[in-house]
Design an enzyme around this catalytic site. Sequence first.
Site, PDB file in Angstrom:
ATOM      1  N   HIS A   1       2.048 -33.023 -26.175  1.00 40.81           N
ATOM      2  CA  HIS A   1       1.307 -33.514 -25.018  1.00 40.81           C
ATOM      3  C   HIS A   1      -0.171 -33.663 -25.358  1.00 40.81           C
ATOM      4  O   HIS A   1      -0.641 -33.157 -26.364  1.00 40.81           O
ATOM      5  CB  HIS A   1       1.485 -32.562 -23.822  1.00 40.81           C
ATOM      6  CG  HIS A   1       1.092 -31.137 -24.114  1.00 40.81           C
ATOM      7  ND1 HIS A   1       0.188 -30.447 -23.360  1.00 40.81           N
ATOM      8  CD2 HIS A   1       1.482 -30.269 -25.097  1.00 40.81           C
ATOM      9  CE1 HIS A   1       0.035 -29.210 -23.832  1.00 40.81           C
ATOM     10  NE2 HIS A   1       0.819 -29.092 -24.891  1.00 40.81           N
TER      11      HIS A   1
ATOM     12  N   CYS B   1      -2.744 -37.054 -20.565  1.00 38.07           N
ATOM     13  CA  CYS B   1      -1.336 -36.668 -20.734  1.00 38.07           C
ATOM     14  C   CYS B   1      -0.363 -37.777 -20.353  1.00 38.07           C
ATOM     15  O   CYS B   1       0.565 -38.094 -21.110  1.00 38.07           O
ATOM     16  CB  CYS B   1      -1.029 -35.393 -19.959  1.00 38.07           C
ATOM     17  SG  CYS B   1      -1.142 -35.551 -18.161  1.00 38.07           S
TER      18      CYS B   1
ATOM     19  N   HIS C   1       0.261 -32.656 -14.957  1.00 42.13           N
ATOM     20  CA  HIS C   1       0.318 -32.667 -16.418  1.00 42.13           C
ATOM     21  C   HIS C   1       1.753 -32.948 -16.847  1.00 42.13           C
ATOM     22  O   HIS C   1       2.696 -32.613 -16.141  1.00 42.13           O
ATOM     23  CB  HIS C   1      -0.148 -31.328 -17.004  1.00 42.13           C
ATOM     24  CG  HIS C   1      -0.285 -31.347 -18.492  1.00 42.13           C
ATOM     25  ND1 HIS C   1      -1.206 -32.133 -19.145  1.00 42.13           N
ATOM     26  CD2 HIS C   1       0.413 -30.702 -19.459  1.00 42.13           C
ATOM     27  CE1 HIS C   1      -1.088 -31.949 -20.459  1.00 42.13           C
ATOM     28  NE2 HIS C   1      -0.100 -31.088 -20.666  1.00 42.13           N
TER      29      HIS C   1
END
Length: 189
Positions: A158, A90, A142
Amino acid sequence: MVYTDADEIAVMKKVWFLYLFVLPLLWTQESETPVIVAAVNLSPETAAVEENAPELDIETILRRRITETAQEFLGVPYKPAGITSEGFDCSGFIFYVYREAAGMEVSRSSVGIWNSGKKLALAQVRPGDVLVFTTVRAGASHAGIVLENGPQGVIFIHAASQGSKTGVIISNMNESYYKTRFMGARSYF
């Protein structure tokens, strides 16, 4: 209509902005399709006609380039520690997209992203801003890039690593998984 030196100066400022900021961005763009740049008319008549047209600004151009570049990688597989088009994690995805699309260096980790940039409320995010989540452990773990903040909610792109959807995907903040894990947003503009 009478034109003044101020009208001519305004036209010249627009020309210099295009010359210094916009054209270099277009020239560095790697694309299989040719980039067409319209000729610039320096007459005061043109300035008067374009007086009500919105000004192009570098932030808008960079935000657009970031979101367009990010979407080029839809479907690229997730790869731990990946920072290339062969596979991304990510933060590697965000690092790569910002560098390639805008020449901007952002942190290579979710924690670094969380600890940098300007803090934003979710309602304030714009395309190109970054969302940070707590997923696999406490704290930032994340992140994704905002594509849209509109009637459908905040849409982001993402590199996901868990569940049935992995790789570079598009998600919505209205999904319960992301809504309950959202930590905050950051802007680098």
